[in-house]
Write an enzyme that holds these catalytic residues in place. Structure first.
Site, short mmCIF file in Angstrom:
data_model
loop_
_atom_site.label_atom_id
_atom_site.label_comp_id
_atom_site.label_asym_id
_atom_site.label_seq_id
_atom_site.Cartn_x
_atom_site.Cartn_y
_atom_site.Cartn_z
CG ASN A 94 -7.52 0.27 -4.25
OD1 ASN A 94 -6.89 0.96 -3.44
ND2 ASN A 94 -7.89 -0.97 -3.99
NE ARG A 152 -2.43 -5.62 8.08
CZ ARG A 152 -3.31 -5.52 7.07
NH1 ARG A 152 -4.37 -6.31 7.04
NH2 ARG A 152 -3.13 -4.64 6.11
CD GLU A 205 -12.79 -4.93 -1.57
OE1 GLU A 205 -12.45 -4.24 -0.61
OE2 GLU A 205 -12.08 -5.84 -2.04
CG HIS A 242 -11.39 -6.05 4.42
ND1 HIS A 242 -10.91 -6.96 5.35
CD2 HIS A 242 -10.37 -5.82 3.56
CE1 HIS A 242 -9.66 -7.26 5.06
NE2 HIS A 242 -9.31 -6.57 3.97
NE ARG A 283 -9.70 -0.06 -0.34
CZ ARG A 283 -8.62 -0.66 0.11
NH1 ARG A 283 -7.53 -0.69 -0.62
NH2 ARG A 283 -8.61 -1.24 1.28
#
Ligand code: AMP
Length: 397
Positions: free
Chosen positions: A7, A241, A385, A180, A91
């Site tokens: 990743n 965010r 993940e 996601h 990823r």
């Protein structure tokens, strides 16, 4: 088969070596500050001692070289040589409309990932650098791309379109993509398994609540809506965010503060969310909870607003699916904060949900937190993940 999961961020690289037969982690670690002074790499073999080394990593190739060095080290390594690694799973953040599932990487795929890079300018180029570095160091080993956006590609037009002039979609593919996706797919499938049902027979809402946060509505095994948009900025209030807001605020603040649109986007991505709302208390929910419990107004404001936004999305997605069977919490906050989960669940009692307070007190476990007679089931399902990426990689390689 042993699968290396990579990743890659712009200055970081997370890795895990996974045994696909036992689905266990053989070793994992992190390279930080790639291309910046003060590089640091960590390596933790399963059951062994974690090692950390300060070393300059001018680029991702150097970082991957070091990772391979650790994995194959004669004393503390976990493989004899590279030939034991059967495949690499990468990823990839943005697959645009082109990628609806994971694919084996070839030149054409790399070109397509590059083509959608303007939709994820911070992530896709870094992801590709990781792919190229692995290809150079591990020639002949199959590489697989697993996209954050792919699971959401089943969304119907009514949920992925923004109400803008249609030509922006035609010309620039401006639409909601969602992120996601690997986590939403893993968790929605896993909860079906736990319930002994087929995903096709369930209406599931997945709340991925971490530093980045998103909700998805998964109907009959397919994502029909998700809260993140063209970029990860839309939707829930997150660590830093803002999530949903009136677009007019951008021009308003730019004028008032005499800043550019990109400055403002930096504010919306990095200085907003619970960090902004808490007026400096921080973006980590452990600090916010502590503040809340000590009577800090910022901590209370941030957590209440965060919870309220999640509650609104759950209501919207229950409506979108004409019902809901199970709600899942996952990621850093969703898996660990009984405090936040309780606040959310208490506000959706109209769905016939009853919280099991003892179960909700547990942390980081796969567990039902609703009582046996709760009409809608509520579960904590820790996301994985890396395992999901490894599974796709083995299936394709
Ligand atoms: P993630 O992005 O999924 O890694 O989640 C990271 C976030 O999870 C952190 O910023 C924390 O806010 C939150 N978190 C981790 N552990 C806890 C905990 N024990 N209680 C509350 N929040 C936590």
């Amino acid at each position: 088969m042993k699968v290396l999961v990579i990743n890659c961020g712009s200055s970081s690289l997370k890795y895990q070596l996974i045994d696909s037969e036992t689905e266990s982690v053989i070793a994992k670690g992190l390279c930080e500050r790639i291309g910046i002074d003060g590089g640091i790499i960590s390596y933790a073999p399963a059951g062994g001692e974690k090692q950390e080394q300060q070393i300059e990593m001018p680029d991702h190739k150097k970082a991957i070289e070091l990772v391979i060095g650790y994995l194959t080290d004669a004393n503390t390594g976990v493989v004899k040589d590279l030939s034991e690694i059967g495949a690499v799973g990468h990823r990839i953040v943005h697959g645009g409309e082109k990628f609806t599932k994971s694919v084996v990487i070839n030149e054409e795929v790399k070109k397509a990932i590059e083509e959608v890079s303007d939709l994820a300018p911070l992530h896709n180029p870094a992801n590709l650098i990781g792919v190229n570095a692995c290809e150079a160091l591990m020639p002949g080993v199959p590489m697989v791309a697993v996209f954050d956006t792919a699971f959401h590609q089943t969304m119907p037009e009514e949920s992925y379109m923004y109400a803008l002039p249609y030509e922006y979609y035609e010309k620039y593919r401006v639409r909601r993509y969602g992120f996601h996706g690997t986590s939403h797919a893993y968790v929605s499938n896993r909860v079906a398994e736990i319930l002994g049902k087929k995903p096709e027979d369930l209406k599931t809402i997945v709340c991925h609540l971490g530093n980045g946060a998103s909700v998805s509505a998964v109907k009959n095994g397919k994502c029909i809506d998700t809260s993140m948009g063209l970029t990860p900025l839309e939707g829930l209030i997150m660590g830093t965010r803002s999530g949903d807001l009136d677009a007019s605020i951008v021009e308003f603040i730019c004028k008032k503060e005499n800043i550019s649109v990109s400055d403002m986007l930096n504010v919306l991505n990095k200085k907003s969310g619970v960090l902004g709302l808490s007026a400096g208390l921080g973006s980590d929910f452990r600090d916010l909870e502590k503040g809340y419990n000590e009577g800090n107004a910022g901590g209370k404001r941030a957590i209440e607003a965060f919870v309220y936004r999640v509650v609104k999305y759950i209501g919207a997605y229950a409506a979108a699916m004409d019902g809901v069977d199970v709600i899942c919490f996952t990621a850093g906050v969703g898996e660990n904060s009984g405090f936040v989960r309780k606040k959310i669940v208490e506000r959706i009692s109209y769905l016939g949900i009853k919280l099991d307070e003892d179960a909700n007190g547990k942390r980081g476990e796969e567990i039902a937190i609703s009582t046996a007679d709760s009409k809608v089931k509520v579960y904590v399902v820790p996301t994985n993940e890396e395992l999901a990426i490894a599974r796709d990689t083995v299936a394709l390689a």
